[in-house]
Design an enzyme around this catalytic site. Structure first.
Site, PDB file in Angstrom:
ATOM      1  N   HIS A  32      -9.510  -8.960   5.378  1.00  0.00           N
ATOM      2  CA  HIS A  32     -10.038  -7.560   5.779  1.00  0.00           C
ATOM      3  C   HIS A  32      -8.615  -7.546   6.395  1.00  0.00           C
ATOM      4  CE1 HIS A  32     -12.868  -4.725   7.837  1.00  0.00           C
ATOM      5  NE2 HIS A  32     -12.242  -4.927   8.268  1.00  0.00           N
ATOM      6  N   MET A  36      -4.588  -0.554  13.191  1.00  0.00           N
ATOM      7  CA  MET A  36      -4.900   0.390  14.572  1.00  0.00           C
ATOM      8  C   MET A  36      -3.908   1.380  14.654  1.00  0.00           C
ATOM      9  SD  MET A  36      -7.575  -2.644  16.266  1.00  0.00           S
ATOM     10  CE  MET A  36      -8.812  -3.845  15.250  1.00  0.00           C
ATOM     11  N   HIS A  65      -9.490  -1.477   6.393  1.00  0.00           N
ATOM     12  CA  HIS A  65      -9.867  -0.709   7.702  1.00  0.00           C
ATOM     13  C   HIS A  65      -9.263   0.089   8.519  1.00  0.00           C
ATOM     14  CE1 HIS A  65     -12.981  -1.697  11.256  1.00  0.00           C
ATOM     15  NE2 HIS A  65     -13.135  -0.340  11.052  1.00  0.00           N
ATOM     16  N   MET A 136     -20.568  -2.161  11.985  1.00  0.00           N
ATOM     17  CA  MET A 136     -19.714  -2.158  12.917  1.00  0.00           C
ATOM     18  C   MET A 136     -20.486  -3.196  14.055  1.00  0.00           C
ATOM     19  SD  MET A 136     -16.938  -1.489  12.967  1.00  0.00           S
ATOM     20  CE  MET A 136     -15.749  -2.561  13.803  1.00  0.00           C
TER      21      MET A 136
END
Ligand code: DX5
Ligand code: ZN
Length: 214
Positions: A32, A36, A65, A136
């Site tokens: 993962h 960001m 992600h 989440m």
């Protein structure tokens, strides 16, 4: 069987390549990667060049992600960098259906993430486009946060919603997963457990991954 996707966010960033090799040997099913941008979430991590640099070090599929304001900018570069799965936040995609089609059009598996305050009904009209739904269980942006207990019921409701719709995307959960919370999420219907601090913070990575499987 449930899959474990260790989050590289809790790895040692000074030796990322070594960490990828270590987690591969420890039996991770997926890796993962939390991208960001410092806008969608109040934190900044790494971008596509890092994904590309790490790709040759393991055969494990890369589960990316995206916590960014413009997810569309990243889809094609991520495909070129060798990602397998790309998950975007429903709150960040201006034209979610179009974004999902772009992800699949680039040969990737398409996922949508929902924040703790975002309802399941936001997925209703894109269910047939989805390979993955990421629930989440903390607010996105940081590792090591406290699990939000209401997320268990949310996963159970999602499982029911998918069964009723005859849809079969995988259910992933991200945030605060440890050996107490992961079994609750698995019982509620989770297929993928994403875990950062519970894996990379443990002295024995292999034991930590096995413990999360329950
Ligand atoms: C948080 C990230 C997570 C994070 C989870 O926004 O999406 O993937 O690494 O960290 P833990 O498992 O420590 O809660
Ligand atoms: Zn994540």
């Amino acid at each position: 069987m449930v899959m474990i996707s260790p989050s590289l966010l809790s790895a040692d960033f000074a030796i990322l390549g070594e960490e990828v090799k270590r987690i591969t040997e420890a039996g991770a099913d997926l890796l993962h990667l939390d991208i960001m941008d410092g806008h969608y979430v109040p934190n900044l991590t790494f971008g596509v060049p890092v994904v590309k640099a790490l790709r040759p070090l393991t055969k494990i599929p890369f589960d990316v992600h995206l916590m960014v304001e413009n997810p569309d900018f990243y889809v094609e570069p991520l495909a070129a960098a060798g990602a397998e799965m790309v998950t975007v936040h429903v709150e960040a995609a201006r034209h979610l259906h179009r974004t999902l089609q772009a992800i699949k059009g680039n040969g990737l598996k398409a996922g949508v993430a929902l924040n703790p305050a975002t309802p399941l009904c936001t997925l209703e009209h894109v269910l047939s486009e989805l390979d993955l739904i990421l629930i989440m269980s903390v607010n996105p942006g940081f590792g090591g946060q406290k699990f939000i207990p209401g997320s268990v019921g949310k996963v159970a409701s999602l499982k029911k919603m998918l069964q009723e719709a005859g849809a079969a995307p995988l259910i992933a959960v991200d945030g605060g997963m440890n050996r107490e919370t992961a079994p609750q999420m698995i019982a509620a219907g989770a297929d993928i457990i994403v875990a950062g601090s519970a894996v990379f913070g443990a002295p024995d990575l292999k034991e930590a991954i096995a413990a999360l499987r329950g």
